[in-house]
Write an enzyme that holds these catalytic residues in place. Structure first.
Site, PDB file in Angstrom:
ATOM      1  N   GLU A   1      78.311 -23.840 167.558  1.00 18.28           N
ATOM      2  CA  GLU A   1      78.884 -23.218 168.761  1.00 18.28           C
ATOM      3  C   GLU A   1      80.054 -24.052 169.269  1.00 18.28           C
ATOM      4  OE1 GLU A   1      75.431 -22.898 171.162  1.00 18.28           O
ATOM      5  OE2 GLU A   1      74.918 -20.931 170.370  1.00 18.28           O
TER       6      GLU A   1
ATOM      7  N   ASP B   1      94.847  -2.627 167.681  1.00 16.73           N
ATOM      8  CA  ASP B   1      93.650  -2.753 166.843  1.00 16.73           C
ATOM      9  C   ASP B   1      94.064  -2.267 165.452  1.00 16.73           C
ATOM     10  OD1 ASP B   1      91.374  -2.391 165.390  1.00 16.73           O
ATOM     11  OD2 ASP B   1      90.214  -1.477 167.001  1.00 16.73           O
TER      12      ASP B   1
ATOM     13  N   LYS C   1      88.433  -4.539 155.540  1.00 20.24           N
ATOM     14  CA  LYS C   1      88.981  -3.247 155.102  1.00 20.24           C
ATOM     15  C   LYS C   1      90.118  -3.534 154.108  1.00 20.24           C
ATOM     16  CE  LYS C   1      87.490  -0.659 159.169  1.00 20.24           C
ATOM     17  NZ  LYS C   1      87.185  -1.505 160.323  1.00 20.24           N
TER      18      LYS C   1
ATOM     19  N   ARG D   1      82.753  -8.931 155.716  1.00 14.39           N
ATOM     20  CA  ARG D   1      82.573  -8.066 156.890  1.00 14.39           C
ATOM     21  C   ARG D   1      82.643  -8.927 158.144  1.00 14.39           C
ATOM     22  NH1 ARG D   1      81.295  -2.989 157.039  1.00 14.39           N
ATOM     23  NH2 ARG D   1      81.620  -2.969 154.799  1.00 14.39           N
TER      24      ARG D   1
ATOM     25  N   TYR E   1      74.599 -24.620 162.659  1.00 15.42           N
ATOM     26  CA  TYR E   1      74.999 -24.153 163.995  1.00 15.42           C
ATOM     27  C   TYR E   1      76.284 -24.840 164.391  1.00 15.42           C
ATOM     28  CZ  TYR E   1      71.991 -21.011 166.612  1.00 15.42           C
ATOM     29  OH  TYR E   1      71.377 -19.886 167.104  1.00 15.42           O
TER      30      TYR E   1
ATOM     31  N   THR F   1      89.308  -5.986 161.778  1.00 18.45           N
ATOM     32  CA  THR F   1      88.180  -6.417 160.977  1.00 18.45           C
ATOM     33  C   THR F   1      88.775  -7.120 159.761  1.00 18.45           C
ATOM     34  OG1 THR F   1      88.185  -4.229 159.998  1.00 18.45           O
ATOM     35  CG2 THR F   1      86.494  -4.670 161.635  1.00 18.45           C
TER      36      THR F   1
HETATM   37  N1  DSN Z   1      83.708   2.169 161.022  1.00 20.47           N
HETATM   38  C1  DSN Z   1      85.096   1.877 160.784  1.00 20.47           C
HETATM   39  C2  DSN Z   1      85.773   2.911 159.951  1.00 20.47           C
HETATM   40  O1  DSN Z   1      85.161   3.387 159.021  1.00 20.47           O
HETATM   41  O2  DSN Z   1      86.917   3.237 160.197  1.00 20.47           O
HETATM   42  C3  DSN Z   1      85.836   1.619 162.033  1.00 20.47           C
HETATM   43  O3  DSN Z   1      85.214   0.575 162.665  1.00 20.47           O
END
Ligand code: DSN
Length: 456
Positions: A47, A215, A245, A251, A45, A242
């Site tokens: 925090e 974003d 990707k 993730r 933990y 994120t």
């Molecule tokens: N779910 C994602 C995508 O496939 O583009 C976006 O968050």
């Protein structure tokens, strides 16, 4: 005996190895990233945040058990503090940011934390509409943020680009506190400079500060690899992403910002200069509890990988492959939104190309081991459940080493499957074409297994 879950993981390994991943938001992580994710850091933990104020050269000291200054609510942090600090420093270097918060559990959490950091309930955000290619968290009515804040949407033009005139008109009319550029189904490179100009005109009109938020979840790896402009270099205040990707990490989510970096313990004034502190407070304790330090460690490992020269080459090849695949598809009669791509992503209008919808095509391609997703198009009569398009991209297959030559093969399989769908008409009828689909599946498997998945 091992839990049944492990049998399913083995099955998934086979599915990933024998098929090709074309979902543009997916990728294959390295063995090192996997190993950090599966580490004993999940036991801890932590925090709060690392601090390291007044500890110059902490990185050089490397592995010691010395307890460094921090803003944590639990003891036992000497290693976790250093790991999180490495993740923060590497993220800032990769994206030219003053500050990085590496704790968001996901992109949605990252976006919600930014809204919470800057907005009051009822405040207005201007973002891209979901059908135009925007994301759920940019104000889709089904989301929590849409219940709290007032989202106004801009759209795209017929040729698939952001409708900057619409964006400007809506900005001046609605006086948003955030102008948001971001998307999950958009294949152009945004004109960040133009959005900064629009923001400046709005500020001139109202005299109030406006946050520019990007974003960049889909293209973060392209930005890190230097083949896509970085909104933070153009005067954007915040960039969320994120990490799994094109960036090819675990993730999770990440928030990068420009501004003063200081202790999150004192509540700062809501000014753009204080955004990094406002964001830290909005992530913890604002919207999350304990960070997932095994994931933070894996983020640090993946950012280290993205800082290496090889990653630049990877990013370049993603775009080359996407352009080559788009060109091949067009030659075979596929109608593409935006008539091609400038990034990693292709949106096919299958309805206009062949007369069927995205769902039957997604299923038929899945049957031969090619995975992509049915996707709505900007003006789509089919709605979210029977959309007229499919979305595909090249980040994952490029990780496996596929190149221009293989893009031709992929396009040709996609055309053969399209021809089968024309004849089948419904998903149920696809079984009548089992023989053809099985032959194609074997061909896909032969190619896929000659390009192994890292970490398997
Ligand atoms: N779910 C994602 C995508 O496939 O583009 C976006 O968050």
């Amino acid at each position: 005996m091992k839990d049944l879950v492990f049998n399913l993981i083995e099955n998934e390994k086979v599915r990933q190895s024998e098929g090709l991943e074309l979902i543009p938001s997916e990728n294959y992580v390295s063995a090192d990233v996997l190993s950090a994710m599966g580490s004993i850091l999940t036991n801890k933990y932590s925090e709060g945040y690392p601090s390291f104020e007044g500890v110059p050269g902490w990185e050089e000291k490397k592995i010691t058990n010395e307890i460094l200054p921090n803003y944590r609510y639990y003891g036992g942090q000497p290693n976790v503090d250093r790991i999180e600090r490495l993740a923060i420093d590497r993220a800032c270097r990769l994206f030219h940011a003053d500050h990085a918060n590496v704790q968001p559990h996901s992109g949605a959490q990252a976006n919600n934390a930014v809204y919470f950091a800057w907005l009051e309930p009822g405040d207005t955000v201007l973002g891209m509409s979901l059908p135009a290619g925007g994301h759920l968290t940019h104000g889709a009515p089904v989301t929590l943020s849409a219940h709290i804040y007032n989202f106004v949407a801009y759209g795209v033009t017929k040729d698939g680009d952001i409708d900057y005139d619409d964006l400007e008109k809506k900005a001046l009319e609605n006086e948003p506190k955030i102008i948001l550029v971001g998307y999950s189904a958009f294949m152009k490179i945004p004109d960040f400079e133009r959005v900064v100009e629009i923001r400046d005109r709005l500020v001139k009109k109202t005299g109030k500060e406006v946050m520019l938020m990007a974003d960049m979840a889909h293209v973060a790896g392209l930005i890190a690899g230097g083949v896509h402009p970085n909104p933070l270099d153009f005067g954007f205040n915040v960039m969320t992403t994120t990490t799994h990707k094109t960036l090819r990490g675990p993730r999770g989510g990440l928030i990068l910002s420009k501004g003063n970096v200081a202790s999150p313990l004192k509540r700062p004034e809501k000014t753009l200069d204080n955004i990094p502190i406002l964001i830290d407070r909005a992530v913890f304790p604002g919207t999350q509890g304990g960070p997932l330090e095994h994931i933070v460690a894996a983020k640090a490992v993946s950012f280290g990988e993205a800082l290496k020269p090889e990653f630049k080459d990877y990013a370049k090849r993603i775009v080359e492959n996407a352009k080559a695949l788009a060109d091949e598809l067009k030659k075979l009669g596929f109608v593409l939104q935006g008539d091609g791509t400038e990034n990693h992503l292709i949106l096919v209008n299958v309805k206009e190309s062949f007369g069927f919808d995205g769902k039957i095509y997604e299923k038929a391609l899945d049957m031969i081991g090619l995975t992509l997703n049915a996707n709505s198009l900007p003006i789509d009569k089919g709605g979210a459940f029977r959309p007229s398009g499919v979305r595909l991209g090249t980040p994952a297959i490029t990780t496996r080493g596929l190149g221009i030559k293989e893009m031709k093969e992929l396009a040709s399989w996609m055309k053969t499957v399209a021809d089968i769908c024309v004849k089948a008409k419904t998903e149920e009828n696809l079984t009548k074409f089992d023989k053809e689909l099985t032959t194609l599946r074997e061909e896909v498997k032969t190619l896929a297994t000659s390009f192994p998945v890292p970490g398997i």
